[in-house]
Design an enzyme around this catalytic site. Sequence first.
Site, short mmCIF file in Angstrom:
data_model
loop_
_atom_site.label_atom_id
_atom_site.label_comp_id
_atom_site.label_asym_id
_atom_site.label_seq_id
_atom_site.Cartn_x
_atom_site.Cartn_y
_atom_site.Cartn_z
N TYR A 43 12.24 -81.42 6.58
CA TYR A 43 12.89 -80.45 5.69
C TYR A 43 14.41 -80.64 5.71
CZ TYR A 43 13.78 -75.89 3.49
OH TYR A 43 14.19 -74.89 2.63
N THR B 93 15.90 -65.72 3.71
CA THR B 93 15.75 -64.75 2.63
C THR B 93 14.36 -64.13 2.74
OG1 THR B 93 17.17 -66.15 1.26
CG2 THR B 93 15.90 -64.49 0.11
#
Length: 306
Positions: free
Chosen positions: A141, A171
Amino acid sequence: MGILVIGGAGFIGANLCRYLLGRGYRLTVLDNFSTGRPANLEGLALELIEGDICAPPALPGPFRYVVNLASPASPPAYQSLALETLAAGSQGVWQALDIARRYGARFLQASTSEVYGDPQVHPQPESYRGCVSCTGPRAMYDESKRFAEALIINYAQRYATSVTIARIFNTYGPYMRPDDGRVVTNFLSQIKRGQPLTIYGQGEQTRSFCYVEDLIQGLERLLLSTEPGPINLGNPQEISMLQLAQTALEVTGGRSPLSFKPLPPDDPARRCPDITLARARLGWEPKIPLRQGLKATWEYLQWQIV
Ligand code: UDP
């Protein structure tokens, strides 16, 4: 004004699409549903096309903007889809840039605070170069997003394409998958099921959680600006995982005990955005406090959990 949202059926996409539709934009969404879900966009007046950005199907342009959100994003998801994640951040971003160039569209890439790895500078400004392992368990990632940033900047120089990069910090909010393995969804799912809250390590590691409604307003401002980025978007309110567990229990009225589990390798010890740049250039900062955001997330998630 047409916007192509790639990866629009995921968590951030589902929120961004609702917001942009409300602002009067015409939307096309491309998603391969590897982690996103068609149900996230159910009933919305947009064109939803199933396909992979690494080998995109014909798309109904022109587009004024291209927003690329396509990638698995939770650690368990990107670790089980490791090669797909690496492809999305390289081939996929390249294809997305080609689409933007074809239509003369402005391009926005969702990058990540993970480009800073396990940061040695705190809080993290955009100028910090990060502390990332290129072979560790988060490399698929972190490194794909770092490659994506390098690609975008060089592509823009070569072809004079208008681009921007948002470095998105943790988030949370409605349309997250209850089973995505991230800490907020884990805690809320565990509370709903009456199970212990799994704290990895001693729970002293910190994160800074931004409610999704705040984030998408930042994304829209960035899209409509001429800022090239990269620019941090996140909430600078930093808390430990123990504090998060306590807050989640208070907000939901849950009574789960805590259960301590081993800390996964390479788990960043601290993370907090320096949002000086976003404040100055976009006039943006998060408004929604953690308790309010957690309550709204709980309202959504508790009905998703059986
Ligand atoms: N974490 C935890 N319990 C969980 C899931 C995660 O204590 O059930 C911790 C994890 O070790 C990390 C933090 O919560 O330190 C945030 O993890 P998440 O997977 O949400 O995202 P990350 O910021 O690590 O990408």
